[in-house]
Scaffold this motif. Structure first.
Motif, PDB file in Angstrom:
ATOM      1  N   LYS A 330      -4.519  -0.852   5.503  1.00  0.00           N
ATOM      2  CA  LYS A 330      -3.465  -0.009   4.976  1.00  0.00           C
ATOM      3  C   LYS A 330      -3.615   1.480   5.353  1.00  0.00           C
ATOM      4  O   LYS A 330      -2.650   2.196   5.524  1.00  0.00           O
ATOM      5  CB  LYS A 330      -3.614  -0.139   3.467  1.00  0.00           C
ATOM      6  CG  LYS A 330      -2.461  -0.016   2.635  1.00  0.00           C
ATOM      7  CD  LYS A 330      -2.921  -0.487   1.276  1.00  0.00           C
ATOM      8  CE  LYS A 330      -2.153   0.265   0.236  1.00  0.00           C
ATOM      9  NZ  LYS A 330      -1.727  -0.578  -0.830  1.00  0.00           N
ATOM     10  N   GLN A 358       5.801   0.960  11.636  1.00  0.00           N
ATOM     11  CA  GLN A 358       6.423   0.826  10.321  1.00  0.00           C
ATOM     12  C   GLN A 358       6.261  -0.611   9.806  1.00  0.00           C
ATOM     13  O   GLN A 358       5.906  -0.840   8.646  1.00  0.00           O
ATOM     14  CB  GLN A 358       7.913   1.207  10.412  1.00  0.00           C
ATOM     15  CG  GLN A 358       8.627   1.255   9.073  1.00  0.00           C
ATOM     16  CD  GLN A 358       7.893   2.126   8.051  1.00  0.00           C
ATOM     17  OE1 GLN A 358       7.564   3.277   8.314  1.00  0.00           O
ATOM     18  NE2 GLN A 358       7.586   1.557   6.875  1.00  0.00           N
ATOM     19  N   LYS A 359       6.467  -1.578  10.716  1.00  0.00           N
ATOM     20  CA  LYS A 359       6.320  -2.989  10.315  1.00  0.00           C
ATOM     21  C   LYS A 359       4.872  -3.272   9.930  1.00  0.00           C
ATOM     22  O   LYS A 359       4.601  -4.035   9.007  1.00  0.00           O
ATOM     23  CB  LYS A 359       6.709  -3.910  11.476  1.00  0.00           C
ATOM     24  CG  LYS A 359       8.199  -4.041  11.683  1.00  0.00           C
ATOM     25  CD  LYS A 359       8.476  -5.139  12.668  1.00  0.00           C
ATOM     26  CE  LYS A 359       9.963  -5.361  12.832  1.00  0.00           C
ATOM     27  NZ  LYS A 359      10.277  -6.288  13.885  1.00  0.00           N
ATOM     28  N   LYS A 361       2.751  -1.135   8.650  1.00  0.00           N
ATOM     29  CA  LYS A 361       2.506  -0.533   7.320  1.00  0.00           C
ATOM     30  C   LYS A 361       3.067  -1.433   6.218  1.00  0.00           C
ATOM     31  O   LYS A 361       2.438  -1.639   5.186  1.00  0.00           O
ATOM     32  CB  LYS A 361       3.155   0.853   7.243  1.00  0.00           C
ATOM     33  CG  LYS A 361       2.358   1.917   7.986  1.00  0.00           C
ATOM     34  CD  LYS A 361       1.132   2.275   7.167  1.00  0.00           C
ATOM     35  CE  LYS A 361       0.312   3.380   7.764  1.00  0.00           C
ATOM     36  NZ  LYS A 361      -0.988   3.540   7.115  1.00  0.00           N
ATOM     37  N   ASP A 362       4.284  -1.965   6.476  1.00  0.00           N
ATOM     38  CA  ASP A 362       4.888  -2.862   5.478  1.00  0.00           C
ATOM     39  C   ASP A 362       4.008  -4.086   5.268  1.00  0.00           C
ATOM     40  O   ASP A 362       3.810  -4.560   4.157  1.00  0.00           O
ATOM     41  CB  ASP A 362       6.285  -3.319   5.932  1.00  0.00           C
ATOM     42  CG  ASP A 362       7.267  -2.156   5.966  1.00  0.00           C
ATOM     43  OD1 ASP A 362       6.949  -1.095   5.385  1.00  0.00           O
ATOM     44  OD2 ASP A 362       8.341  -2.308   6.594  1.00  0.00           O
ATOM     45  N   ASP A 365       0.837  -3.510   3.259  1.00  0.00           N
ATOM     46  CA  ASP A 365       1.064  -3.438   1.815  1.00  0.00           C
ATOM     47  C   ASP A 365       0.944  -4.816   1.180  1.00  0.00           C
ATOM     48  O   ASP A 365       0.649  -4.951  -0.004  1.00  0.00           O
ATOM     49  CB  ASP A 365       2.477  -2.914   1.535  1.00  0.00           C
ATOM     50  CG  ASP A 365       2.494  -1.398   1.494  1.00  0.00           C
ATOM     51  OD1 ASP A 365       1.409  -0.817   1.315  1.00  0.00           O
ATOM     52  OD2 ASP A 365       3.582  -0.817   1.661  1.00  0.00           O
ATOM     53  N   LYS A 366       1.233  -5.857   1.995  1.00  0.00           N
ATOM     54  CA  LYS A 366       1.269  -7.205   1.427  1.00  0.00           C
ATOM     55  C   LYS A 366       0.012  -7.999   1.738  1.00  0.00           C
ATOM     56  O   LYS A 366      -0.312  -8.955   1.063  1.00  0.00           O
ATOM     57  CB  LYS A 366       2.460  -7.966   2.030  1.00  0.00           C
ATOM     58  CG  LYS A 366       3.798  -7.378   1.660  1.00  0.00           C
ATOM     59  CD  LYS A 366       4.902  -8.228   2.263  1.00  0.00           C
ATOM     60  CE  LYS A 366       6.223  -7.505   2.214  1.00  0.00           C
ATOM     61  NZ  LYS A 366       7.050  -7.778   3.369  1.00  0.00           N
ATOM     62  N   SER A 394      18.478  -7.693   2.183  1.00  0.00           N
ATOM     63  CA  SER A 394      17.633  -8.194   1.091  1.00  0.00           C
ATOM     64  C   SER A 394      17.931  -9.657   0.814  1.00  0.00           C
ATOM     65  O   SER A 394      19.024 -10.165   1.133  1.00  0.00           O
ATOM     66  CB  SER A 394      17.845  -7.362  -0.177  1.00  0.00           C
ATOM     67  OG  SER A 394      19.150  -7.607  -0.671  1.00  0.00           O
ATOM     68  N   SER A 481       7.133 -13.136   8.558  1.00  0.00           N
ATOM     69  CA  SER A 481       6.958 -12.418   7.293  1.00  0.00           C
ATOM     70  C   SER A 481       5.868 -13.142   6.512  1.00  0.00           C
ATOM     71  O   SER A 481       5.601 -14.326   6.766  1.00  0.00           O
ATOM     72  CB  SER A 481       8.270 -12.434   6.503  1.00  0.00           C
ATOM     73  OG  SER A 481       8.042 -11.997   5.185  1.00  0.00           O
TER      74      SER A 481
END
Ligand code: KIV
Ligand code: ZN
Length: 502
Positions: A330, A358-359, A361-362, A365-366, A394, A481
């Motif tokens: 992270k 950016q992807k 970083k996302d 987070d997970k 979303s 994902s």
């Protein structure tokens, strides 16, 4: 001293002919750049006369690639050959590959031409190609089912007209190693001018013999092998590049031959082609299958611990399959991320780097541990999913044991956000796909839906593949994902973007 065999990769031409393997321009460019980096001698970039898209792809690849020869395929027709010459014109080194069938069955039923018509078409087409390009590869299609005397005459004519490579296709995957070896020897012994050309192999895998046949031909004197990454291609596919190259390397003591391929890039390109085409690699596939270096039985594991060579004929690192390294977390910055990408073999533009960062970083987070495979998956996603008319905004889902799965989906179509709800007793994937169809009406039919985990562990990213069929054309796309349902929605939407762009 080992003699060199030329590696001619046709993933972007014969490979793309596999149903569902359609690739867009960006994807083809990415594969071509990776093939160049790994040292492929000749890249067959497409069939320029087939469509404007094919022409454009071959032309762009010809403009971009500097070290590999760029080849385009053409039928024995003036218009095909001229279009191909035009497409490869910007190449530092270009080649025209033209072909005409020589087997009785193809001549009688498909071409409706007799032997003398075939011979004159060969001299006209090859002479025209040679006028337009210094390198001409000529193929007698269905060579392995052709009458030998006629095949020899046809090859002699092609060489006399200017061909400098003679490719002997086993178009229907019918031959066997001994028979193909004998055919190559017979060509060497009976075609008077054969010393003026390089003999090449092009083997299909209908009987699972494509790699064995190619290697047998090499032993008989062929010095170019046509092949594809992961063996993709028409029907059962072509000879697999990674198997050919690793057989030559691992059994150098026996074959006394070499290639210029950097074998440490094999894993990377195999994953890239699999991810772009959506064709999963079978677990027990030689060299690049997930189990190719896995040792399960106790006896084998015990032997491996004492000396790896007890059961390992090549090392995982020789194909670039190093132990997956724990890379970044992270807190890693953009510079460390860029450095990691360069180590894996990516050189991204600033814009693509920002998108991938950016992807990353996302994802960080997970997911606690981000491995090389995660990075490859997210970068390949950014590189291949371009021009997004449709974007997932979303997805909310309620599902479980008893109730119908209910979802709320928001998609951005160009600049407008649209929304719908959908419920399905057949589960959340069915609800998602129906909701997408409601927001983006289309005629295409779902041909395949598949899920794979990128790494081990329950927090692994899922890569899902969706294949859609429209008017007999098949398109594939992936989505990744840590949430398998989000990955499914992404794959479907990415595939609709591909349809929209074609
Ligand atoms: O399989 C085949 O015969 C071909 C030719 C065009 C070389 O792909
Ligand atoms: Zn073929």
């Amino acid at each position: 001293m080992k003699e060199k065999v030329i590696i001619f990769d046709t993933t972007l031409r014969d490979g793309e002919q596999a149903p569902g393997a359609t690739m867009n321009l960006e994807e083809k460019l990415l594969i071509a750049k990776t093939l160049e980096k790994m040292g492929v001698d000749v890249i067959e970039a497409g069939f320029p006369a087939a469509s404007n898209g094919d022409f454009e792809a071959v032309n762009q690849i010809a403009k971009t690639i500097k070290n590999s020869v760029i080849c385009g395929l053409a039928r024995a027709k003036k218009s095909d050959i001229e279009r191909t010459a035009e497409a490869i014109k910007p190449a530092a080194k270009g080649r025209i590959h033209t072909f005409l069938a020589t087997s009785a069955i193809h001549m009688q039923y498909k071409l409706k031409m007799d032997e003398s018509q075939i011979l004159s078409a060969i001299s006209d087409s090859v002479a025209l190609a040679r006028n337009l390009c210094d390198q001409v590869d000529w193929s007698p299609e269905d060579a392995t089912r052709s009458k030998h005397d006629f095949l020899f005459k046809a090859i002699e004519t092609a060489i006399k007209s200017g061909a400098n490579t003679i490719n002997i296709p086993d178009t229907v995957g019918y031959t066997t190693p001994d028979e193909y070896f004998a055919l190559i020897k017979a060509i060497k012994n009976n075609v008077v001018n054969i010393d003026k050309a390089v003999i090449s192999t092009h083997c299909h895998n209908d009987l699972g013999l494509a790699v064995a046949n190619s290697l047998a031909a090499m032993q008989a004197g062929a010095r170019q092998i046509e092949c594809t990454i992961n063996g993709i291609g028409e029907r059962a596919g072509n000879a697999a590049l990674e198997e050919i190259v690793m057989a030559i390397k691992t059994r150098g003591d026996f074959y006394r031959m070499s290639t210029d391929i950097d074998t440490t890039m094999i894993t990377r390109i195999s994953k890239l082609v699999s991810s772009i085409t959506g064709f999963a690699v079978q677990y027990n596939k030689a060299i690049v299958g997930a189990n190719a270096f896995a040792h399960e039985s106790g006896i084998h594991q015990d032997g491996m611990l004492k000396n790896r060579e007890t059961y390992e004929i090549m090392t995982p690192s020789s194909i670039g399959l190093d132990k997956t390294s724990l890379v970044l977390g992270k807190l890693s910055g953009r510079a460390a991320f860029k450095d990691k990408l360069q180590q894996i073999g990516y050189d991204l533009s600033d814009e693509k780097l920002s998108e991938a960062f950016q992807k990353f970083k996302d994802l960080a987070d997970k997911k606690k541990e981000i491995l090389d495979e995660d990075i490859i998956s997210l970068v390949d996603d950014s590189l291949t999913n371009q021009q997004a008319h449709y974007q997932l905004v979303s997805l909310d889902i309620k599902c479980g044991t008893f109730d119908a799965a209910a979802i709320n989906l928001k998609i951005k179509i160009d600049n407008e956000i649209v929304e719908t709800n959908f419920a399905s007793k057949d589960g959340p994937v069915d609800a998602i796909f129906n909701a997408i169809k409601k927001l983006i009406p289309h005629e295409a039919i779902l041909d395949l839906y598949q899920v794979n985990a990128v790494t081990a562990g329950t927090d692994a990213q899922a890569t899902t593949t969706v294949r859609l069929k429209r008017n007999n054309r098949i398109f594939s796309a992936n989505g990744s994902s840590t949430d398998v349902l989000v990955a499914s929605a992404l794959a479907y939407i990415n595939c609709l973007n591909k349809l929209k762009n074609n």
